[in-house]
Design an enzyme around this catalytic site. Structure first.
Site: not given
Length: 284
Positions: A2-3
């Site tokens: 996840p960013e």
DNA sequence: ACTATGTCCTGCGAGC
DNA sequence: TGCTCGCAGGACATAG
């Protein structure tokens, strides 16, 4: 995994469902890797704490905890004892590549690679699941990871971040000490929208390049948040829902496919050990 | 101080 | 079907 947009989506989902709830008990798995703070401290700080807020900071999920520190009766008469007093603490979660933070019903099957279960007063459970164990759990008292928030940073503060850096601009964008929250997907997508190759030395970008990169990053991140992030293989939010921004990717994961602007095949190169995608015609 | 590289992990799909 | 290989959204330690 996840960013920034994925973590933002997760944090918002968690906020809706657990703010005000109280952590009654904590179960920790036997694998030590995900724990950045000692297991004892994590359990001690979480148990009995009320979740006052949930926020994203860079790629971290931060639970603001209100807790009452109880002084043991035996210590109460000593002059140094403060007695019961409120304390602010934070539970900091980094999801690494494959981490998930889920709100579950206790009857839901326990997923493989579950490393933490926090039982809440409401009867629900917060579960941390992470197959690759690259995620990290910790407690803090004034968490500040450094780096600028990409959605908040002004152009004035953005430009000097890259001054004098010989590293490729792609690497600079991934450096969390400069900007916190941009990862592999959004670095590639931002550079495409800017018309700059990921291999360019960061310091070689002119002011007008940076003046285009700055809004491109913010635009990509905002659009991605709107669509709930990118699900490439296994990302899901706190409700187990997938994102849709992967349908908007213009270069990431599109090696050999045609550029949507000029029909040139998208190239893939490795920069700092990470896959990097760009259009050789649109990006100079 | 900055930069390049290796390492931590498991799981999945491609290719044979 | 089963094996090996390469690859994966991240971040750090280490060495130069």
């Amino acid at each position: 995994m996840p960013e920034l947009p994925e973590v933002e989506t997760i944090a918002r989902g968690l906020a809706k469902r657990v703010i005000g709830d109280v952590i009654e008990s904590v179960w920790l798995g036997s694998k030590p890797e995900p724990l950045k703070s000692p297991a004892k401290e994590i359990a001690k700080v979480l148990e009995g704490s009320r979740i006052a807020d949930v926020q994203r900071v860079g790629k971290h999920i931060v639970f603001d905890l209100d807790r009452v520190v109880r002084t043991p009766p035996s210590a109460k008469k000593k002059s140094s004892a403060k007695g019961d007093h409120p304390e602010k603490a934070q539970w900091v979660v980094h999801l690494g590549m494959t981490g998930r933070m889920l709100v579950n019903d206790p009857t839901d099957e326990l997923a493989k690679h579950t490393h933490l279960v926090a039982t809440l007063k409401s009867g629900r459970e917060l579960r941390f699941v992470d197959p690759r164990r690259l995620g990290r759990l910790s407690v803090a008292y004034g968490f500040e990871p450094g780096g600028k928030e990409p959605l908040d940073v002004s152009l004035q503060d953005f430009i000097p971040l890259f001054r004098g850096r010989k590293t490729p601009i792609k690497s600079a964008l991934l450096n969390q000490k400069l900007l916190r929250g941009v990862g592999n997907i959004y670095a590639d997508e931002s550079l495409f929208r800017t018309g700059v190759r990921p291999t360019r030395k960061a310091a070689s970008l002119k002011k007008d390049d940076l003046a285009r990169l700055h809004p491109a990053i913010q635009e990509v991140l905002r659009e991605a948040i709107k669509l709930g992030g990118s699900t490439v293989s296994d990302y899901v939010d706190s409700d187990g829902e997938e994102g849709f921004f992967q349908l908007q990717h213009r270069v990431y994961g599109r090696e050999g496919e045609l550029c949507l602007v000029c029909r040139t095949p998208i190239k893939r190169v490795v920069i700092a050990g990470r896959s990097s995608h760009y259009c050789p015609k649109c990006q100079k």
